[in-house]
Design an enzyme around this catalytic site. Structure first.
Site, PDB file in Angstrom:
ATOM      1  N   LYS A 103      16.613  24.043 -25.479  1.00  0.00           N
ATOM      2  CA  LYS A 103      16.395  24.073 -24.027  1.00  0.00           C
ATOM      3  C   LYS A 103      17.346  25.029 -23.292  1.00  0.00           C
ATOM      4  O   LYS A 103      17.489  24.965 -22.083  1.00  0.00           O
ATOM      5  CB  LYS A 103      16.475  22.676 -23.371  1.00  0.00           C
ATOM      6  CG  LYS A 103      15.607  21.597 -23.969  1.00  0.00           C
ATOM      7  CD  LYS A 103      14.207  22.005 -24.290  1.00  0.00           C
ATOM      8  CE  LYS A 103      13.350  22.299 -23.108  1.00  0.00           C
ATOM      9  NZ  LYS A 103      11.999  22.775 -23.539  1.00  0.00           N
ATOM     10  N   ARG A 107      13.465  30.664 -26.224  1.00  0.00           N
ATOM     11  CA  ARG A 107      12.142  31.295 -26.282  1.00  0.00           C
ATOM     12  C   ARG A 107      12.100  32.536 -25.397  1.00  0.00           C
ATOM     13  O   ARG A 107      11.610  33.581 -25.800  1.00  0.00           O
ATOM     14  CB  ARG A 107      11.066  30.270 -25.869  1.00  0.00           C
ATOM     15  CG  ARG A 107       9.658  30.813 -25.697  1.00  0.00           C
ATOM     16  CD  ARG A 107       9.072  31.412 -26.957  1.00  0.00           C
ATOM     17  NE  ARG A 107       9.186  30.531 -28.102  1.00  0.00           N
ATOM     18  CZ  ARG A 107       8.856  30.879 -29.348  1.00  0.00           C
ATOM     19  NH1 ARG A 107       8.405  32.083 -29.608  1.00  0.00           N
ATOM     20  NH2 ARG A 107       9.013  30.027 -30.344  1.00  0.00           N
TER      21      ARG A 107
HETATM   22  N1  PPS Z   1      11.694  33.555 -17.894  1.00  0.00           N
HETATM   23  C1  PPS Z   1      11.632  32.262 -18.196  1.00  0.00           C
HETATM   24  N2  PPS Z   1      10.473  31.580 -18.106  1.00  0.00           N
HETATM   25  C2  PPS Z   1      10.443  30.266 -18.398  1.00  0.00           C
HETATM   26  N3  PPS Z   1      11.506  29.533 -18.789  1.00  0.00           N
HETATM   27  C3  PPS Z   1      12.679  30.180 -18.894  1.00  0.00           C
HETATM   28  C4  PPS Z   1      12.801  31.554 -18.596  1.00  0.00           C
HETATM   29  N4  PPS Z   1      14.090  31.910 -18.772  1.00  0.00           N
HETATM   30  C5  PPS Z   1      14.738  30.821 -19.151  1.00  0.00           C
HETATM   31  N5  PPS Z   1      13.899  29.765 -19.219  1.00  0.00           N
HETATM   32  C6  PPS Z   1      14.323  28.409 -19.550  1.00  0.00           C
HETATM   33  O1  PPS Z   1      14.045  28.158 -20.916  1.00  0.00           O
HETATM   34  C7  PPS Z   1      14.113  26.745 -21.033  1.00  0.00           C
HETATM   35  C8  PPS Z   1      13.519  26.327 -22.353  1.00  0.00           C
HETATM   36  O2  PPS Z   1      14.456  26.664 -23.327  1.00  0.00           O
HETATM   37  P1  PPS Z   1      14.073  26.930 -24.828  1.00  0.00           P
HETATM   38  O3  PPS Z   1      13.036  27.984 -24.920  1.00  0.00           O
HETATM   39  O4  PPS Z   1      15.334  27.185 -25.566  1.00  0.00           O
HETATM   40  O5  PPS Z   1      13.443  25.542 -25.253  1.00  0.00           O
HETATM   41  S1  PPS Z   1      13.202  25.014 -26.737  1.00  0.00           S
HETATM   42  O6  PPS Z   1      14.454  24.478 -27.220  1.00  0.00           O
HETATM   43  O7  PPS Z   1      12.698  26.121 -27.539  1.00  0.00           O
HETATM   44  O8  PPS Z   1      12.187  23.939 -26.561  1.00  0.00           O
HETATM   45  C9  PPS Z   1      13.363  26.231 -19.828  1.00  0.00           C
HETATM   46  O9  PPS Z   1      13.902  24.982 -19.494  1.00  0.00           O
HETATM   47  P2  PPS Z   1      13.206  23.984 -18.460  1.00  0.00           P
HETATM   48  O10 PPS Z   1      13.281  24.682 -17.133  1.00  0.00           O
HETATM   49  O11 PPS Z   1      14.025  22.780 -18.474  1.00  0.00           O
HETATM   50  O12 PPS Z   1      11.809  23.781 -18.939  1.00  0.00           O
HETATM   51  C10 PPS Z   1      13.618  27.309 -18.783  1.00  0.00           C
HETATM   52  O13 PPS Z   1      14.470  26.891 -17.743  1.00  0.00           O
END
Ligand code: PPS
Length: 353
Positions: A103, A107
């Site tokens: 999180k 990604r």
């Molecule tokens: N550009 C962009 N678009 C969407 N989301 C973004 C982006 N950059 C960072 N994030 C943040 O990435 C969070 C998810 O983290 P991960 O990809 O590491 O999650 S996971 O562990 O693979 O499930 C996710 O966390 P949440 O907001 O809590 O859903 C996002 O805040």
């Protein structure tokens, strides 16, 4: 009569022969034109697959073509590049791992980096080092699942579970002790809430009962933060980092500010490019802020590509006293991490409210 008939039929025969040779000529011309059209059409249709099999394409062509294939954004999408084989490419073991944190924005970082011509990202989380079944398949099994890449490109894999699994650092080092390790760190309280939100929304989808965040993080009998709750445990970064530093020196790591990756992806990507010793290629023109999503999305050939809906979910509003308790709880743990990695982050409550 007979002679007359004979001479008439000879004349007729000459005319018929003349006409039929004319027709034949026309048919041949028509056939030739038809074949030319078919060949032209065929050439246009199969060009991409020809590109895959021959080496006419240069690096840039490959990147442009592989990019044009990528449309899916979900975690399970098995990378575009792994389906493509160019001459002079092979499947290479990763030269860089994004090991966490869950999180943290792993990604986003992987997808953004994959726009760089020198990067070939494996889009699926492999869970090679943290899953015994996968690990027992051996290194060649792992390598064969990587995308094709040129020898000067860097293959990147991301599995956030690597960061918190104690067995992983040694296993990674056994593969390559010089590998570059990237950790996307995020405010540990925000990360814990995000972790909870993911589990909570999965339960909601399945119609299963779920507890409030406040009830899970605070032990009702003691009033203390429950350190054994997974969302809290995973945010105790220094504990996990300690295991990694037993196997890798600090210079093998790069820490991305996950909170800043949301606000200013280009700035964070520049630092990653420097760490990976690759040219600064990713610029503001590669991104566009999407007001509806509230996040930056990628721009690929003028088309906007955002991360899946599971990224950027709305978080529940947490009770202020619980929030205070969490920030106070994490403070000494954060300090330990900052000392350990010789870097600080602004994770105070004031900064995040
Ligand atoms: N550009 C962009 N678009 C969407 N989301 C973004 C982006 N950059 C960072 N994030 C943040 O990435 C969070 C998810 O983290 P991960 O990809 O590491 O999650 S996971 O562990 O693979 O499930 C996710 O966390 P949440 O907001 O809590 O859903 C996002 O805040």
């Amino acid at each position: 009569m007979t002679a007359g008939f004979a001479s008439c039929s000879r004349a007729e025969h000459t005319v018929v022969t003349h006409v039929s040779s004319l027709t034949r000529l026309k048919v041949v011309t028509l056939l030739a034109s038809f074949l030319t059209v078919v060949l032209i059409l065929l050439f246009h249709c199969v060009q991409p697959s020809l590109l895959q099999q021959t080496a006419w394409c240069c690096h840039a062509d490959m990147v442009a073509y592989t990019r044009s294939l990528s449309t899916a954004t979900d975690d399970t999408h098995n990378g575009k590049a792994s389906r493509i084989r160019y001459k002079h490419t092979q499947r290479h073991l990763p030269g860089c791992l994004i090991i966490g944190v869950r999180k943290g924005g792993t990604r986003a970082l992987l997808e953004f980096l994959n726009m760089h011509p020198m990067i070939q990202a494996h889009r699926k989380e492999m869970h090679y080092f943290d899953n015994m079944d996968n690990y027992s398949n051996g290194l060649d099994w792992y390598r064969k699942r990587m995308p094709y890449s040129f020898s000067d490109q860097i293959t990147v894999e991301k599995t956030p579970a690597y960061f918190t699994s104690e067995l992983v650092p040694e296993r990674v080092c056994r593969m390559n002790c010089s590998i570059k390790l990237v950790v996307v760190l995020r405010n540990p309280v925000e990360r814990a809430i995000s972790d909870y939100t993911q589990i909570h929304s999965n339960k909601l989808v399945r119609g299963r009962p779920h507890d409030l965040f406040e009830d899970l993080v605070i032990d009702s009998s003691t009033g203390e933060v429950r350190q054994t709750y997974n969302a809290i445990r995973r945010s105790l970064y220094h504990r996990h980092m300690e295991h990694w530093l037993r196997w890798f020196p600090l210079e093998r790591f790069h820490f991305v500010d996950g909170d800043n990756l949301i606000r200013d992806p280009v700035a964070e990507l520049r630092r990653v490019e420097t760490f990976l010793h690759i040219e600064h290629k990713l610029t503001h023109s590669d991104f566009r802020f999407n007001e509806t999503k509230g996040f930056y999305c990628m721009l690929e050939d003028g088309r906007e590509r955002c991360l899946a809906h599971s990224k950027g979910r709305a978080h529940p509003k947490v009770d202020m006293p619980v929030l205070h308790k969490l920030y106070t709880f994490f403070q000494p743990h954060n300090d330990k991490l900052f000392q350990m990695i010789k870097q600080t982050f602004n994770w105070s409550l004031a900064e995040n409210n």
